[in-house]
Design a protein around this motif. Structure first.
Motif, PDB file in Angstrom:
ATOM      1  N   GLN A  44      37.197  40.716  43.489  1.00 53.47           N
ATOM      2  CA  GLN A  44      36.244  41.765  43.130  1.00 53.47           C
ATOM      3  C   GLN A  44      36.841  43.157  43.360  1.00 53.47           C
ATOM      4  O   GLN A  44      36.721  44.040  42.496  1.00 53.47           O
ATOM      5  CB  GLN A  44      34.960  41.617  43.951  1.00 53.47           C
ATOM      6  CG  GLN A  44      34.097  40.451  43.568  1.00 53.47           C
ATOM      7  CD  GLN A  44      32.897  40.305  44.484  1.00 53.47           C
ATOM      8  OE1 GLN A  44      32.929  40.684  45.659  1.00 53.47           O
ATOM      9  NE2 GLN A  44      31.812  39.764  43.957  1.00 53.47           N
ATOM     10  N   ARG A  45      37.478  43.363  44.501  1.00 51.10           N
ATOM     11  CA  ARG A  45      37.999  44.696  44.816  1.00 51.10           C
ATOM     12  C   ARG A  45      39.106  45.096  43.851  1.00 51.10           C
ATOM     13  O   ARG A  45      39.192  46.266  43.444  1.00 51.10           O
ATOM     14  CB  ARG A  45      38.531  44.729  46.251  1.00 51.10           C
ATOM     15  CG  ARG A  45      37.439  44.742  47.276  1.00 51.10           C
ATOM     16  CD  ARG A  45      36.527  45.964  47.104  1.00 51.10           C
ATOM     17  NE  ARG A  45      37.240  47.225  47.316  1.00 51.10           N
ATOM     18  CZ  ARG A  45      37.041  48.329  46.594  1.00 51.10           C
ATOM     19  NH1 ARG A  45      36.198  48.341  45.572  1.00 51.10           N
ATOM     20  NH2 ARG A  45      37.698  49.430  46.893  1.00 51.10           N
ATOM     21  N   VAL A  46      39.955  44.154  43.465  1.00 48.93           N
ATOM     22  CA  VAL A  46      41.012  44.475  42.506  1.00 48.93           C
ATOM     23  C   VAL A  46      40.406  44.952  41.191  1.00 48.93           C
ATOM     24  O   VAL A  46      40.805  45.988  40.642  1.00 48.93           O
ATOM     25  CB  VAL A  46      41.923  43.256  42.278  1.00 48.93           C
ATOM     26  CG1 VAL A  46      42.866  43.505  41.096  1.00 48.93           C
ATOM     27  CG2 VAL A  46      42.728  42.942  43.531  1.00 48.93           C
ATOM     28  N   VAL A  47      39.432  44.217  40.696  1.00 50.92           N
ATOM     29  CA  VAL A  47      38.804  44.571  39.415  1.00 50.92           C
ATOM     30  C   VAL A  47      38.069  45.907  39.535  1.00 50.92           C
ATOM     31  O   VAL A  47      38.146  46.753  38.623  1.00 50.92           O
ATOM     32  CB  VAL A  47      37.845  43.460  38.967  1.00 50.92           C
ATOM     33  CG1 VAL A  47      37.064  43.882  37.718  1.00 50.92           C
ATOM     34  CG2 VAL A  47      38.618  42.180  38.691  1.00 50.92           C
ATOM     35  N   GLU A  48      37.367  46.122  40.619  1.00 52.59           N
ATOM     36  CA  GLU A  48      36.606  47.363  40.798  1.00 52.59           C
ATOM     37  C   GLU A  48      37.519  48.579  40.854  1.00 52.59           C
ATOM     38  O   GLU A  48      37.222  49.627  40.251  1.00 52.59           O
ATOM     39  CB  GLU A  48      35.758  47.265  42.070  1.00 52.59           C
ATOM     40  CG  GLU A  48      34.591  46.304  41.933  1.00 52.59           C
ATOM     41  CD  GLU A  48      33.954  45.915  43.261  1.00 52.59           C
ATOM     42  OE1 GLU A  48      32.956  45.184  43.250  1.00 52.59           O
ATOM     43  OE2 GLU A  48      34.469  46.339  44.327  1.00 52.59           O
ATOM     44  N   VAL A  49      38.645  48.464  41.548  1.00 52.05           N
ATOM     45  CA  VAL A  49      39.559  49.605  41.628  1.00 52.05           C
ATOM     46  C   VAL A  49      40.191  49.886  40.272  1.00 52.05           C
ATOM     47  O   VAL A  49      40.293  51.046  39.847  1.00 52.05           O
ATOM     48  CB  VAL A  49      40.648  49.357  42.696  1.00 52.05           C
ATOM     49  CG1 VAL A  49      41.688  50.479  42.657  1.00 52.05           C
ATOM     50  CG2 VAL A  49      40.026  49.286  44.089  1.00 52.05           C
ATOM     51  N   ILE A  50      40.629  48.836  39.571  1.00 55.59           N
ATOM     52  CA  ILE A  50      41.209  49.036  38.233  1.00 55.59           C
ATOM     53  C   ILE A  50      40.200  49.725  37.324  1.00 55.59           C
ATOM     54  O   ILE A  50      40.551  50.619  36.549  1.00 55.59           O
ATOM     55  CB  ILE A  50      41.649  47.694  37.625  1.00 55.59           C
ATOM     56  CG1 ILE A  50      42.839  47.124  38.386  1.00 55.59           C
ATOM     57  CG2 ILE A  50      42.018  47.861  36.149  1.00 55.59           C
ATOM     58  CD1 ILE A  50      43.252  45.731  37.940  1.00 55.59           C
ATOM     59  N   HIS A  51      38.947  49.314  37.418  1.00 55.49           N
ATOM     60  CA  HIS A  51      37.919  49.886  36.551  1.00 55.49           C
ATOM     61  C   HIS A  51      37.630  51.345  36.895  1.00 55.49           C
ATOM     62  O   HIS A  51      37.422  52.176  35.999  1.00 55.49           O
ATOM     63  CB  HIS A  51      36.632  49.073  36.653  1.00 55.49           C
ATOM     64  CG  HIS A  51      35.507  49.610  35.826  1.00 55.49           C
ATOM     65  ND1 HIS A  51      35.489  49.522  34.452  1.00 55.49           N
ATOM     66  CD2 HIS A  51      34.377  50.286  36.178  1.00 55.49           C
ATOM     67  CE1 HIS A  51      34.395  50.099  33.990  1.00 55.49           C
ATOM     68  NE2 HIS A  51      33.700  50.566  35.009  1.00 55.49           N
TER      69      HIS A  51
END
Length: 310
Positions: A235-242
């Motif tokens: 989740q954190r990886v996707v949230e930061v990329i977004h």
């Protein structure tokens, strides 16, 4: 995962307490029967959901899986989960060719994972293997910035999990103290002259993987003493990329980089470039100070020639 399921997961995660079926039906624009059907599907997926006079309340969430990742994910992506895939990038490419966008493809394990230059990527159970499919309004020349953004995202997720991670140009995340590999990133795209048609950011991260299942040159969040929560890590990886803006990527990358200040040898299509890595330029080129002057390297295989701090 359907859009309704994704929005239901978000609504239940954001709720401060129980939420009634009619309220959820109104918020999502579906019938109460549809809400009940999706709640039952979440229960079958391992969610503990209480239902009382006040409505539905989630008491616990599965450790991993598509619905688990979607629950509380603060980014607008559908999640397609598979227990096993040959490659999440291959599956995401199929979806791209079908016209899909804003999809996160996740696998519990990969049987044909690969890294840059078609190198084999070990993908045992316990890792986070995910590919994010997007259609950014950017020219193809800007694609490398998304690789750097993903490296920043993975590094932040590692550090939030309690592991001191650093970035090696262009696409590796390493453990700071001995530079064993924690994660790698593989970005693929298709585009026209002035615009990216679709872009895939593939991530392979060793999160909850035992040392016996890893190459000697690699380690995992678990083995490094961190919190091996695959769901939250993904989740954190996707949230930061977004969330990260393009202008934020280079400063953040520099903050986490272990390559800058190091003597490097870079194998490029045009030959070997050797010298001190001194900076990074948009959209992701490495600046190397050689005996003949500074060279800007846009792509290549980078080797560190001396330990950090020497």
């Amino acid at each position: 995962m359907t859009d309704t399921r994704r929005r239901l997961c978000r609504a239940l995660a954001d709720a401060d307490g129980p939420v009634s079926g009619p309220a959820l039906a109104e918020e999502l624009g579906v019938s109460r029967a549809a809400i009940w059907k999706h709640v039952e599907a979440l229960r079958e997926a391992g969610f503990d959901i209480e239902s009382g006079t006040d409505g539905y309340a989630v008491r616990s969430v599965p450790d991993y899986g598509g619905d688990a990742i979607a629950f509380g994910l603060d980014a607008p992506y559908a999640v397609e989960y598979h227990d096993r895939l040959a490659s999440t990038n291959d599956r995401a490419r199929e979806l791209a060719m079908e016209g899909a966008s804003d999809v996160l493809v996740v696998a519990g394990e990969q049987t044909g994972g690969r890294g840059r230059l078609d190198r084999e990527w070990s993908s045992p159970l316990g890792g986070v293997y995910a590919s994010l499919l997007r259609r950014p309004e950017r020219p193809p020349a800007h694609a490398p910035i998304f690789t750097l953004a993903a490296a920043v995202a993975v590094t932040r997720a590692c550090r939030e999990a309690g592991v001191d991670a650093v970035i090696k140009w262009p696409n590796d995340v390493l453990l700071a103290d001995d530079e064993r590999k924690l994660a790698g990133i593989l970005t693929e795209m298709e585009g026209e002259a002035d615009r990216i048609s679709w872009l895939l950011v593939g991530i392979g991260a060793n999160v909850d993987v035992a040392a016996a299942d890893l190459p000697e040159t690699a380690t995992s969040v678990r083995e490094a003493g961190g919190t091996a929560d695959r769901r939250r890590f993904c989740q954190r990886v996707v949230e930061v990329i977004h969330d990260i803006d393009a202008e934020e990527v280079l400063p953040a990358w520099r903050d986490h980089a272990v390559t800058l200040g190091r003597d490097v040898r870079v194998e490029t299509p045009g030959g070997v470039v050797e010298g001190e890595a001194v900076d990074i330029e948009f959209p992701g080129a490495l600046v190397v100070r050689t005996e003949e002057g500074e060279r800007t390297v846009h792509a290549g295989d980078c080797e560190h020639l001396r330990p950090a701090g020497d």
